[in-house]
Design an enzyme around this catalytic site. Structure first.
Site, mmCIF file in Angstrom:
data_model
loop_
_atom_site.group_PDB
_atom_site.id
_atom_site.type_symbol
_atom_site.label_atom_id
_atom_site.label_comp_id
_atom_site.label_asym_id
_atom_site.label_seq_id
_atom_site.Cartn_x
_atom_site.Cartn_y
_atom_site.Cartn_z
ATOM 1 N N LYS A 1 -14.081 14.347 7.036
ATOM 2 C CA LYS A 1 -13.527 12.991 7.022
ATOM 3 C C LYS A 1 -12.013 13.069 7.062
ATOM 4 O O LYS A 1 -11.406 13.915 6.383
ATOM 5 C CB LYS A 1 -13.939 12.242 5.750
ATOM 6 C CG LYS A 1 -13.325 10.837 5.664
ATOM 7 C CD LYS A 1 -13.613 10.152 4.349
ATOM 8 C CE LYS A 1 -12.645 10.555 3.262
ATOM 9 N NZ LYS A 1 -12.760 9.695 2.059
ATOM 10 N N HIS B 1 -7.127 -3.168 -2.838
ATOM 11 C CA HIS B 1 -8.258 -3.390 -1.935
ATOM 12 C C HIS B 1 -9.563 -2.844 -2.502
ATOM 13 O O HIS B 1 -10.618 -3.483 -2.400
ATOM 14 C CB HIS B 1 -7.943 -2.725 -0.593
ATOM 15 C CG HIS B 1 -9.057 -2.775 0.403
ATOM 16 N ND1 HIS B 1 -9.423 -3.919 1.064
ATOM 17 C CD2 HIS B 1 -9.902 -1.798 0.846
ATOM 18 C CE1 HIS B 1 -10.431 -3.658 1.883
ATOM 19 N NE2 HIS B 1 -10.743 -2.389 1.767
ATOM 20 N N GLN B 2 -9.505 -1.659 -3.145
ATOM 21 C CA GLN B 2 -10.728 -0.992 -3.588
ATOM 22 C C GLN B 2 -11.356 -1.637 -4.816
ATOM 23 O O GLN B 2 -12.568 -1.549 -5.021
ATOM 24 C CB GLN B 2 -10.441 0.483 -3.872
ATOM 25 C CG GLN B 2 -11.662 1.320 -4.186
ATOM 26 C CD GLN B 2 -12.694 1.318 -3.057
ATOM 27 O OE1 GLN B 2 -12.335 1.383 -1.886
ATOM 28 N NE2 GLN B 2 -13.971 1.237 -3.399
ATOM 29 N N GLY C 1 -9.363 6.855 -9.272
ATOM 30 C CA GLY C 1 -8.119 6.900 -8.514
ATOM 31 C C GLY C 1 -7.526 8.262 -8.230
ATOM 32 O O GLY C 1 -6.837 8.439 -7.226
ATOM 33 N N LYS D 1 -1.740 12.941 -10.099
ATOM 34 C CA LYS D 1 -2.283 11.637 -10.439
ATOM 35 C C LYS D 1 -3.003 11.700 -11.791
ATOM 36 O O LYS D 1 -3.614 12.710 -12.147
ATOM 37 C CB LYS D 1 -3.245 11.141 -9.361
ATOM 38 C CG LYS D 1 -2.567 10.669 -8.084
ATOM 39 C CD LYS D 1 -3.556 9.993 -7.154
ATOM 40 C CE LYS D 1 -2.885 9.416 -5.919
ATOM 41 N NZ LYS D 1 -3.854 8.713 -5.049
#
Length: 317
Positions: free
Chosen positions: A76, A146-147, A229, A235
């Site tokens: 992907k 958006h998610q 996330g 992160k």
């Protein structure tokens, strides 16, 4: 080439964003992702290191995630081009490439930007279904991008939600998400972080944060947390103090520890969700247990979802 119409180059099939957006559903994504989680822990599965790269201009990013099983081989690509918003184009883009496992020839290209949102939500829904209390009904969502909406809608398919508490940095974005959820029949309201955690049976984090979003002591016994996330070094959404009194689950341990939320886990034991699904490991063991699921996003999920969509497109239904 005709946009929105399936076409073939040799034996290669292309499905456009218009097509895949019509074919995808929460049910299809859930079933495919559940299968993918089990396939990921099979000895014959291979998940390869994630490649994160940058475009020529500031903040342009793209990634490549690849995997193989005896039945599916491919990768992907995901992109984030922030200046697209000024051009009236989506900032995020996703495509899945499937190879014929027998020949290595390109079998299909699946445009999957909307599909990816469903797939990510499905990972959350599978985790909630296997790890959250059966009577869990109050959901707190951190993040208003958006998610976030897809996460809430996916989880609403596996738990009867009486209330959704939305926590966001932007008042306008928070209000917009609340409005969107209300329009879809979900009882939603804006809330501050502490009150939202203290009321929650389920907490979902769907942000790009690099520091904890809430305090560990705000989380109540019996809460399930899905951290969606973190997919890159640096992160972080959760306070590490949680780990000492929680059980940790993930999509794929080595990736979760490297780029996922559990890069901050301090060597706490981690169970892959596929083990819970195939009953080789236990999920929730008590009503008071705190469970945490880290979704770093694995390529096998994308391959399985794409394969299901390809099969549906060929069925004529």
């Amino acid at each position: 080439m005709t946009f929105g119409i399936e076409y073939k180059v040799g034996n290669m099939i292309y499905l456009s964003e218009a097509q895949t957006s019509k074919l995808i559903s929460h049910e299809l994504a859930y079933n495919a992702v559940k299968e993918a989680f089990v396939a990921a822990i099979d000895d014959k599965a291979n998940l390869f290191p994630v490649v994160n790269a940058e475009g020529a201009n500031p903040n342009e990013m793209f990634s490549l995630k690849s995997a193989s099983t005896p039945e599916l081989v491919g990768w992907k690509t995901g992109s984030y081009w922030p200046e697209n918003q000024d051009k009236g184009l989506p900032c995020h883009g996703t495509n899945v490439f499937l190879l014929d496992p027998l020949t290595g020839m390109l079998q299909a290209v699946i445009a999957a930007t909307t599909v990816n949102a469903y797939r990510t939500g499905a990972a959350d829904a599978v985790a909630v279904n296997y790890l959250a209390r059966k009577d869990a009904s109050v959901l707190t969502i951190f993040g208003t991008g958006h998610q976030a909406e897809y996460e809430v809608l996916a989880v609403s398919k596996v738990r009867s939600l009486t209330k959704v508490l939305v926590v966001g940095r932007s008042v306008s974005k928070t209000e917009f998400l609340v409005k969107r959820l209300l329009e879809k029949g979900i009882n939603a309201e804006a809330c501050d972080a502490q009150a939202a955690c203290e009321q929650a049976d389920i907490i979902i984090t769907a942000t790009t944060a690099q520091a904890p979003l809430f305090e560990a002591q705000w989380v109540q016994p019996g809460t399930h947390i899905s951290a969606m996330g973190a997919d890159k070094v640096g992160k972080q959404e959760l306070p590490t103090d949680l780990y000492s009194h929680a059980r940790l689950f993930c999509d794929f341990a080595s990736q979760s520890i490297f780029i996922g939320e559990f890069q901050h886990s301090r060597n706490t034991p981690i169970i892959e969700i596929g083990q819970v699904i195939n009953e080789s490991a236990k999920g929730r063991q008590s009503a008071d247990e705190v469970s945490i699921f880290d979704s770093s996003g694995i390529a096998i999920q994308d391959l399985f979802v794409a394969s299901h969509i390809l099969e549906l497109s060929q069925s004529g239904k």
